[in-house]
Design a protein around this motif. Structure first.
Motif, PDB file in Angstrom:
ATOM      1  N   LEU A 113     -14.580 -76.672 -36.543  1.00  0.00           N
ATOM      2  CA  LEU A 113     -14.575 -78.117 -36.298  1.00  0.00           C
ATOM      3  C   LEU A 113     -13.568 -78.488 -35.207  1.00  0.00           C
ATOM      4  N   CYS A 145     -14.694 -80.084 -31.753  1.00  0.00           N
ATOM      5  CA  CYS A 145     -14.157 -81.407 -31.411  1.00  0.00           C
ATOM      6  C   CYS A 145     -13.587 -81.409 -29.998  1.00  0.00           C
ATOM      7  N   ASN A 149     -15.034 -83.435 -26.707  1.00  0.00           N
ATOM      8  CA  ASN A 149     -14.181 -84.398 -26.005  1.00  0.00           C
ATOM      9  C   ASN A 149     -13.641 -83.892 -24.674  1.00  0.00           C
ATOM     10  N   SER A 160      -8.058 -86.637 -29.206  1.00  0.00           N
ATOM     11  CA  SER A 160      -8.926 -85.535 -29.647  1.00  0.00           C
ATOM     12  C   SER A 160      -8.315 -84.809 -30.838  1.00  0.00           C
ATOM     13  N   HIS A 198      -8.823 -86.882 -33.913  1.00  0.00           N
ATOM     14  CA  HIS A 198     -10.209 -86.772 -34.365  1.00  0.00           C
ATOM     15  C   HIS A 198     -10.460 -85.427 -35.051  1.00  0.00           C
ATOM     16  N   ALA A 199      -9.902 -84.353 -34.508  1.00  0.00           N
ATOM     17  CA  ALA A 199     -10.093 -83.037 -35.118  1.00  0.00           C
ATOM     18  C   ALA A 199      -9.475 -82.986 -36.515  1.00  0.00           C
ATOM     19  N   GLY A 208     -11.620 -84.952 -38.806  1.00  0.00           N
ATOM     20  CA  GLY A 208     -12.852 -84.223 -39.082  1.00  0.00           C
ATOM     21  C   GLY A 208     -12.642 -83.184 -40.173  1.00  0.00           C
ATOM     22  N   LEU A 258     -18.986 -82.767 -38.666  1.00  0.00           N
ATOM     23  CA  LEU A 258     -19.314 -82.648 -37.239  1.00  0.00           C
ATOM     24  C   LEU A 258     -19.976 -83.925 -36.742  1.00  0.00           C
ATOM     25  N   MET A 300     -17.349 -86.557 -36.331  1.00  0.00           N
ATOM     26  CA  MET A 300     -16.525 -86.351 -35.124  1.00  0.00           C
ATOM     27  C   MET A 300     -17.246 -86.791 -33.870  1.00  0.00           C
ATOM     28  N   CYS A 301     -18.553 -86.610 -33.848  1.00  0.00           N
ATOM     29  CA  CYS A 301     -19.337 -87.015 -32.668  1.00  0.00           C
ATOM     30  C   CYS A 301     -19.394 -88.513 -32.552  1.00  0.00           C
TER      31      CYS A 301
END
Length: 135
Positions: free
Chosen positions: A17, A21, A25, A94, A97-98, A101, A131, A134-135
């Protein structure tokens, strides 16, 4: 007790993930500030952190966008480290977000573990849902 094989197997999805990610990004790392970034970052004097002191941190948390203290503090730390460097802001975004996620994945795995069913399928569904998030 976890064996090495189990530990490796447990880390595959979260590490995947993180990699995905950052790949998703990657094209944004040098993108300009857009939408509310101008107001919240470029035009926001309360995030201009020059020293990490209690007074400075209070000023950030009570600043113009006081309803988003975690975001403002993150922006201020970015500014402290690298000014208005786009790469730094997007890299931290990023990373956030990771991390989130991974938290979505773990939360779903824990939720699915409360239900009867195929644990391998649960892992795949949790991975795909994280996933997608995260998108």
């Amino acid at each position: 007790m976890f064996s090495r094989h189990t530990a490796k197997k447990t880390l595959v999805a979260p590490l995947s993930l993180v990699v995905l990610c950052f790949l998703i990004n990657a094209n944004t790392l040098h993108s300009p500030f857009v939408f509310d970034d101008v107001h919240n970052i470029l035009e926001n004097p309360s995030i201009r952190l020059n020293n990490i002191t209690q007074h400075q941190v209070s000023r950030i948390l009570d600043g113009a966008s006081g309803n988003r203290p975690v975001a403002m503090f993150s922006f201020a730390l970015n500014y402290f480290v690298s000014g208005y460097d786009l790469f730094g802001f997007h890299l931290v975004n990023s990373a956030i977000h990771a991390i989130n996620g991974i938290l979505v994945f773990v939360l779903l795995r824990l939720t699915f573990s409360l239900l009867p069913g195929d644990r391998a399928l649960d892992a795949v569904l949790a991975f795909l849902a994280a996933l997608l998030w995260m998108c």
